[in-house]
Design a protein around this motif. Structure first.
Motif, mmCIF file in Angstrom:
data_model
loop_
_atom_site.group_PDB
_atom_site.id
_atom_site.type_symbol
_atom_site.label_atom_id
_atom_site.label_comp_id
_atom_site.label_asym_id
_atom_site.label_seq_id
_atom_site.Cartn_x
_atom_site.Cartn_y
_atom_site.Cartn_z
ATOM 1 N N ASP A 50 0.829 -1.211 0.000
ATOM 2 C CA ASP A 50 0.000 0.000 0.000
ATOM 3 C C ASP A 50 0.862 1.260 0.000
ATOM 4 N N ASP A 51 2.002 1.216 0.713
ATOM 5 C CA ASP A 51 2.921 2.361 0.722
ATOM 6 C C ASP A 51 3.469 2.621 -0.677
ATOM 7 N N LEU A 52 3.768 1.548 -1.423
ATOM 8 C CA LEU A 52 4.264 1.722 -2.791
ATOM 9 C C LEU A 52 3.207 2.395 -3.657
ATOM 10 N N LEU A 53 1.968 1.951 -3.571
ATOM 11 C CA LEU A 53 0.901 2.581 -4.348
ATOM 12 C C LEU A 53 0.720 4.046 -3.949
ATOM 13 N N ALA A 54 0.829 4.344 -2.655
ATOM 14 C CA ALA A 54 0.705 5.732 -2.185
ATOM 15 C C ALA A 54 1.861 6.579 -2.711
ATOM 16 N N ALA A 55 3.078 6.041 -2.677
ATOM 17 C CA ALA A 55 4.240 6.783 -3.183
ATOM 18 C C ALA A 55 4.115 7.036 -4.680
#
Length: 134
Positions: free
Chosen positions: A57-62
């Motif tokens: 999820d952090d990758l998608l947010a970044a």
């Protein structure tokens, strides 16, 4: 070299899809070598990262911060911000390689091979698994 293409339904949402179980089954019993994974699409990529603890999820947010889904993109067709999906493979490449030892992936404890897809217009992705014997 041995090679196989598998298809994945990614749906209409941005996704980080864990391919590790399929990659492991592809190399199972093949001995030592190298697994090369390739996505033959202009709007998808592959990443090796931890999943299930929020990193996906952090990758998608970044990527959402770096590549907003708005009207700034010159490449315009499909859903709003579609052009960003064509830029993403410069940041998340469409390939990765992993050592294979004794027919098993030599990934780190928390590493997974993941398909990264921001393109909500294409709901099916092909992934090519290739094994190069050592």
């Amino acid at each position: 070299m041995e090679s196989e293409v598998r298809s994945y339904r990614t749906g209409g949402d941005e996704v980080v899809l864990d391919l590790t179980p399929d990659a492991a089954s592809f190399v199972d019993g093949r001995g030592d070598g190298l697994l090369h994974v390739f996505v033959p699409h202009a709007t998808a990529g592959l990443a090796i990262l931890e999943t299930g603890a929020g990193s996906d999820d952090d990758l998608l947010a970044a990527l959402g911060d770096l590549l907003p889904a708005d009207d700034r993109w010159r490449h315009r067709h499909g859903s709003p911000g579609h052009g960003r999906s064509h830029v993403m493979p410069a940041l998340v490449p469409p390939y990765c390689s992993v050592p294979v030892l004794g027919g098993e992936l030599a990934l780190g404890t928390w590493q997974s091979i993941c398909l990264v897809d921001l393109n909500v217009d294409n709901t099916v992705r092909d992934v090519r698994y290739s094994f190069l014997a050592g």
